[in-house]
Motif scaffolding. Structure first.
Motif, PDB file in Angstrom:
ATOM      1  N   ARG A  16       0.827  -1.202   0.000  1.00  0.00           N
ATOM      2  CA  ARG A  16       0.000   0.000   0.000  1.00  0.00           C
ATOM      3  C   ARG A  16       0.861   1.252   0.000  1.00  0.00           C
ATOM      4  O   ARG A  16       0.643   2.180  -0.770  1.00  0.00           O
ATOM      5  N   ASP A  62       1.582   4.096  -2.924  1.00  0.00           N
ATOM      6  CA  ASP A  62       1.395   5.505  -2.611  1.00  0.00           C
ATOM      7  C   ASP A  62       2.626   6.302  -3.018  1.00  0.00           C
ATOM      8  O   ASP A  62       2.537   7.338  -3.662  1.00  0.00           O
ATOM      9  N   LEU A  90      -3.768  16.861 -10.578  1.00  0.00           N
ATOM     10  CA  LEU A  90      -3.721  16.192  -9.271  1.00  0.00           C
ATOM     11  C   LEU A  90      -2.536  16.680  -8.465  1.00  0.00           C
ATOM     12  O   LEU A  90      -2.647  16.950  -7.269  1.00  0.00           O
ATOM     13  N   TYR A 144      -0.843  17.521  -4.096  1.00  0.00           N
ATOM     14  CA  TYR A 144       0.477  17.185  -3.598  1.00  0.00           C
ATOM     15  C   TYR A 144       1.378  18.377  -3.348  1.00  0.00           C
ATOM     16  O   TYR A 144       2.199  18.364  -2.457  1.00  0.00           O
ATOM     17  N   ALA A 150     -12.226   9.323   4.282  1.00  0.00           N
ATOM     18  CA  ALA A 150     -11.302   8.303   3.777  1.00  0.00           C
ATOM     19  C   ALA A 150     -10.057   8.230   4.636  1.00  0.00           C
ATOM     20  O   ALA A 150      -9.575   7.147   4.974  1.00  0.00           O
ATOM     21  N   ILE A 151      -9.527   9.385   5.008  1.00  0.00           N
ATOM     22  CA  ILE A 151      -8.317   9.403   5.816  1.00  0.00           C
ATOM     23  C   ILE A 151      -8.570   8.738   7.158  1.00  0.00           C
ATOM     24  O   ILE A 151      -7.743   7.969   7.669  1.00  0.00           O
ATOM     25  N   ALA A 182      -6.650   5.475   5.040  1.00  0.00           N
ATOM     26  CA  ALA A 182      -6.223   5.404   3.643  1.00  0.00           C
ATOM     27  C   ALA A 182      -4.958   6.220   3.445  1.00  0.00           C
ATOM     28  O   ALA A 182      -4.771   7.256   4.064  1.00  0.00           O
ATOM     29  N   THR A 183      -4.075   5.734   2.566  1.00  0.00           N
ATOM     30  CA  THR A 183      -2.895   6.542   2.215  1.00  0.00           C
ATOM     31  C   THR A 183      -3.352   7.678   1.296  1.00  0.00           C
ATOM     32  O   THR A 183      -4.495   7.710   0.856  1.00  0.00           O
ATOM     33  N   ARG A 184      -2.438   8.590   0.995  1.00  0.00           N
ATOM     34  CA  ARG A 184      -2.833   9.746   0.198  1.00  0.00           C
ATOM     35  C   ARG A 184      -3.380   9.335  -1.161  1.00  0.00           C
ATOM     36  O   ARG A 184      -4.414   9.831  -1.601  1.00  0.00           O
ATOM     37  N   TRP A 185      -2.702   8.419  -1.814  1.00  0.00           N
ATOM     38  CA  TRP A 185      -3.173   8.015  -3.126  1.00  0.00           C
ATOM     39  C   TRP A 185      -4.524   7.307  -3.016  1.00  0.00           C
ATOM     40  O   TRP A 185      -5.414   7.497  -3.841  1.00  0.00           O
ATOM     41  N   GLU A 186      -4.703   6.484  -1.972  1.00  0.00           N
ATOM     42  CA  GLU A 186      -5.978   5.792  -1.808  1.00  0.00           C
ATOM     43  C   GLU A 186      -7.093   6.792  -1.564  1.00  0.00           C
ATOM     44  O   GLU A 186      -8.207   6.642  -2.072  1.00  0.00           O
ATOM     45  N   ARG A 209      -7.984   8.296  -4.839  1.00  0.00           N
ATOM     46  CA  ARG A 209      -8.707   7.340  -5.671  1.00  0.00           C
ATOM     47  C   ARG A 209     -10.141   7.169  -5.199  1.00  0.00           C
ATOM     48  O   ARG A 209     -11.047   6.968  -5.984  1.00  0.00           O
ATOM     49  N   MET A 210     -10.355   7.263  -3.869  1.00  0.00           N
ATOM     50  CA  MET A 210     -11.695   7.017  -3.341  1.00  0.00           C
ATOM     51  C   MET A 210     -12.584   8.245  -3.391  1.00  0.00           C
ATOM     52  O   MET A 210     -13.784   8.137  -3.438  1.00  0.00           O
ATOM     53  N   THR A 211     -11.997   9.421  -3.294  1.00  0.00           N
ATOM     54  CA  THR A 211     -12.843  10.609  -3.178  1.00  0.00           C
ATOM     55  C   THR A 211     -12.640  11.620  -4.299  1.00  0.00           C
ATOM     56  O   THR A 211     -13.579  11.994  -4.973  1.00  0.00           O
ATOM     57  N   PHE A 216     -19.478   7.903   1.288  1.00  0.00           N
ATOM     58  CA  PHE A 216     -18.908   8.211  -0.017  1.00  0.00           C
ATOM     59  C   PHE A 216     -20.022   8.190  -1.049  1.00  0.00           C
ATOM     60  O   PHE A 216     -20.669   7.173  -1.244  1.00  0.00           O
ATOM     61  N   LEU A 263      -9.589  -1.487   1.698  1.00  0.00           N
ATOM     62  CA  LEU A 263      -8.300  -0.810   1.692  1.00  0.00           C
ATOM     63  C   LEU A 263      -7.211  -1.734   2.210  1.00  0.00           C
ATOM     64  O   LEU A 263      -6.075  -1.687   1.762  1.00  0.00           O
TER      65      LEU A 263
END
Lengths: 376, 282, 258
Positions: A99, A103, B66, B71, B169-170, B174-178, B181-183, C97, C112
């Motif tokens: 993961r 990232d 993005l 970032y 999400a956080i 979730a990691t930053r990329w996740e 991707r989710m939101t 979401f 996740l």
């Protein structure tokens, strides 16, 4: 109950929160390691000034050359970046898990995208400057191409500069008042169908290809009405292109003027049109100026509509209302088509002139916007 | 708008009626000579170069959007956005000039590489092994020119992602990329689509840069590395100078087609945006 | 599963601004602790520091320790991503979401972590929705988007989403303030059930809610104008509301300010 300060250092139960994580030093170490390894690998092929794999027949060499045909140092940088990202991803995957590896990889990828996006701009600007500076001097700016053959080293862009200034100037004089009026109508007066229809057409006009605007003026003014080619015809085409920008940005500015300001004026018994002219418009003026300057800088560089309607002229023609004129972008276009080196050099110098004017206008417009923002 | 269409049609009709070939499918362009002409080749070229530009440019543009919105540290986000917008201010003729001289020369190794190792894919095949001005080069130049538009619109959409969704999400770990991707990406989907469509409209209407970077011919070919190709807009620019009266009419007719395509594309973008807004409100 | 939280000498800074000073408190497993106090005194700030959510704000910094069963969540080797999975959060405004279905919302956290098995995801979703008292209302429309539910249902969906990953602690930041009284009551009942399995910390503006729901209450206040917020008093709920030690607490409870 007093607050207990527990000093437990070991977890009581359940899995720990700690995970192996890459600290900052890990990235530096990776970078240095990748650099050292690559340097050793390519020690014998790196020659400054030359591409790393001259006319390489080896697949890898050709691949690198394909992506970035440039000096060895630059190519090495490319290999280094790719190598670093790969190694970093693998290290992260091993230590931190997939993961986090994903990232970090995406972060690197997006950073690379950012660099890729900036490169063309830098390339265009640098290249234009280096190529154009050669021939750019006072002579160039003050002489025309009359009686100058394509292969001659003389000649200049004076007629083109005059032409551009006149055409754009006329276009501005027409489109700014008209555009402001349309915007005022849309914001202050319209409430029904006509307003929506007008707004809709303005939206559509923003997407109009410049050559179609040129075709329109060609068909209507030049051919149908038989007015012939002239600088003014070009101005008309430029008006079609400028209008939507002027209308939209004026609209935005007018909408930013607080309603309370208008209401205060009405409460004093000032009629609507006077309110608009004396109160609303002056407040919005800096923003309108920005919008106009951006529109002007955009149409200055338009070649296609001018190509069809103004035709171009090697000699100076001060009269925009009769006869073909020259224009800077048009000049660049036609000179580039010639095969002589002198012509191409002239094209670059004209291009440099053009881009300087356009960028200066653009920068001034944005500076005006920044420093005169409407404050609440 | 109606006036534009009307006058163009008026001028175009006499020419089209004289066309001895089918206007829409014929490939050759000889209106003043044999009076056989059609927009088949140039329309194909317009679409091909624009689609190519999209394929090359959109990923980079979305990536840039993005990066700037999610970032980049706040201090450099504004200047970066400004630099990307500056790309839009450069006149198209200068892109054409740069493309024809600098870019084309520098793309030769890449074209050679693609032809050599990937030539078995038809679009990359190059029978004559001559590389230079090509549809590929035009595609790259168009990609660079439409990048600021797509990036700016996408960026605006990404920035508007509601904070609470991202925090949700956080908070799930979730990691930053996740999180993105989710939101961010699902939220911005319709905005990005409309940005892409607008970028396509810009690319297909681009005249001068393409005219300078293509060595025009009227063949229809998928081989993007081979010199050749043409677009509606570039054709008008190239052939206008020596066109007779029928020729002029024919060019105007092709301009009319371009106009219609652009209108459809713009309406399409608007429609997508409205549908996206309706879905979000549902 | 439910773990103990210990906060020691916690100071929170936003850039140079000292937002919260010297907080010391403990939360027992399987209990509910309420944070009360006037607006802007740092309740939410402290809550967010318990699962490192404050790090989302640039420039936010923490001194001191927050320990989960003795393990400091701020130590250098701890991954914030894991912390947030172990310490879940429910926000003031329900935030399912919008582009995901109800079922996907619930298992979002699980996905996740890489769980792919459809059957397992479905089982977890059902269990979590039961746990949030939402199953009966949505069991027929698990595939519909999460945005189509009422406010109270959405908030319970967010609770289901939070408990699906089986956290050790559940943090709730004014979970009922955007809801109507009936939904509020439903969620308060839910909290009463959840505390059998989780450690819960809830920030609330509503003192009666704190009195109804919590075992332990912490009162926060500003030290003074422009000063950092601080923990004034923390004690069993009954004691705080009937016989508080500090005068400020008493003033707040009886409505003399805030």
């Amino acid at each position: 109950m007093s607050v207990t300060t527990s000093s437990l250092d070991t977890p009581i139960g359940g899995p720990s929160l700690a995970r192996p994580r890459l600290r900052a030093w890990a990235f530096w170490v990776t970078a240095v390691a990748v650099y050292v390894v690559l340097r050793l690998l390519f020690l014998f092929t790196v020659q400054s000034g030359q591409p790393m794999f001259p006319a390489g027949d080896r697949g890898f060499g050709q691949a690198v050359d394909a992506v970035l045909p440039a000096q060895a140092a630059v190519q090495f940088l490319l290999i280094f970046v790719v190598g670093y990202v790969l190694v970093q991803t693998i290290v992260s995957a091993t230590v931190e898990g997939w993961r986090h590896a994903k990232d970090r990889f995406m972060t690197s990828l997006l950073t690379v995208a950012m660099v890729i996006a900036v490169l063309p701009l830098v390339s265009v600007l640098v290249y234009t400057v280096t190529q154009g500076v050669v021939k750019l001097d006072g002579y160039f700016l003050s002489h025309s191409m009359r009686a100058v053959a394509e292969t001659d080293p003389n000649g200049g862009a004076y007629q083109a500069i005059i032409g551009t200034l006149e055409q754009v100037g006329l276009a501005t004089v027409i489109s700014v008042p008209f555009g402001i009026m349309v915007a005022v109508y849309l914001v202050e007066y319209s409430s029904g169908r006509l307003g929506r229809v007008v707004s809709f057409f303005v939206d559509v006009m923003t997407g109009l290809p410049s050559i179609v605007a040129g075709l329109f003026v060609l068909a209507l003014w030049v051919l149908l009405l038989g007015q012939g080619v002239s600088g003014f015809a070009g101005s008309l085409a430029l008006v079609i292109l400028m209008l939507p920008t002027v209308v939209r940005s004026t609209e935005e500015m007018l909408k930013l003027v607080p309603v309370t300001l208008r209401e205060a004026s009405f409460a004093l018994g000032v009629p609507k049109w006077l309110t608009v002219v004396r109160i609303v418009l002056p407040t919005a003026v800096p923003g309108i100026i920005t919008g106009v300057m951006l529109a002007v800088s955009r149409v200055m560089g338009e070649t296609a509509p001018v190509l069809l309607t103004v035709l171009g002229n090697p000699a100076i023609n001060f009269n925009p209302f009769s006869g073909p004129q020259a224009s800077l972008p048009l000049y660049v276009f036609s000179e580039v088509g010639q095969s002589s080196d002198n012509a191409v050099a002239r094209a670059w110098s004209a291009a440099l002139t053009l881009i300087i004017i356009v960028l200066v206008l653009n920068l001034i417009a944005r500076a005006v916007a920044r420093f005169t923002r409407v404050n609440g | 708008m109606a006036a534009v269409a009307a006058f163009l049609i008026y001028q175009a009709i006499p020419a089209v009626s004289k066309d001895k070939g089918n206007f829409f499918t014929t490939f050759t362009w000889d209106p003043d000579g044999s009076q056989v002409f059609g927009i088949g080749a140039v329309a194909f070229g317009s679409v091909l170069t624009s689609v190519l530009a999209l394929i090359i440019g959109v990923p980079v543009a979305v990536g840039v959007a993005l990066y700037i919105s999610q970032y980049a540290p706040k201090i450099i986000a504004r200047p970066l956005a400004y630099v990307v917008d500056l790309l839009a201010a450069v006149p198209s003729v200068i892109f054409g000039l740069w493309g024809a001289t600098f870019l084309v020369a520098h793309m030769v190794p890449l074209s050679r590489f693609l032809a050599r190792y990937f030539g078995w894919i038809p679009i990359f095949s190059s029978p004559d092994n001559i590389f230079g001005k090509s549809v590929f080069a035009a595609g790259v130049v168009l990609a660079v020119m439409m990048l600021p538009i797509v990036a700016a619109i996408s960026r605006e959409v990404f920035v508007q992602t509601p904070r609470e969704h991202m925090e949700g999400a956080i908070a799930l770990g979730a990691t930053r990329w996740e999180t993105i991707r989710m939101t961010v990406l699902p939220y911005g989907r319709s905005g990005v689509i409309s940005a892409i469509v607008l970028g396509f409209g810009r690319a297909i209407g681009e005249t001068i840069a393409v005219a300078l970077v293509l060595s025009a011919n009227y063949s229809v070919s998928w081989k993007i590395l081979v010199p050749g190709g043409n677009t509606i807009a570039a054709n008008i620019a190239n052939r206008y100078g020596d066109a007779g009266s029928i020729g002029q009419g024919a060019l105007i007719a092709s301009g009319l087609v371009l106009f219609v395509i652009t209108l459809v594309v713009n309406f399409g973008a608007r429609y997508v945006v409205r549908r996206g807004a309706k879905k979000a409100a549902a | 599963m439910a773990k103990r939280l210990d906060v020691k000498d916690l100071n929170i800074f936003y850039g140079k601004f000292h937002a919260v000073a010297d907080v010391n408190l403990s939360v027992n497993p399987r209990s509910v602790t309420a944070f009360i106090g006037p607006s802007g005194c740092g309740k939410s700030t402290v809550l967010r520091s318990l699962n490192r959510m404050h790090e989302v704000t640039p420039g936010a910094r923490v001194d001191g320790t927050v320990s989960l069963d003795g393990e400091n969540i701020y130590s250098a080797s701890v991954d914030p991503v894991v912390v947030r999975r172990t310490i879940g959060m429910v926000f003031q405004r329900p935030n399912p979401f919008p582009t995901m279905s109800i079922r996907d919302n619930v298992v979002a956290g699980l996905k996740l972590s890489g769980v792919r098995d459809r059957k397992r995801l479905d089982d977890v979703a059902e269990k979590a929705l039961h746990g949030a008292n939402l199953w009966n209302e949505v069991k027929d429309r698990l595939g519909k988007p999460g945005g189509g539910l009422s406010g109270g249902q959405q908030q319970r969906l967010c609770i289901a989403r939070a408990i699906a990953v089986q956290p050790d602690v559940l943090l709730m930041d004014e979970p009922c303030s955007a809801l109507d009284p009936i939904s509020t009551l439903a969620i308060e009942d839910l909290i009463g059930q959840l505390k059998q399995d989780y450690t819960i910390v809830i920030v609330t503006h509503n003192m009666q809610q704190a009195a109804r729901v919590s075992d332990q209450t912490a009162f926060f206040n500003l030290r003074g104008a422009g000063q950092p917020g601080q923990l004034v008093e923390i004690d069993d709920t009954e004691k705080i509301f009937s016989n508080p030690t500090q005068k400020a607490t008493e003033d707040y409870i009886s409505g003399r300010f805030g």
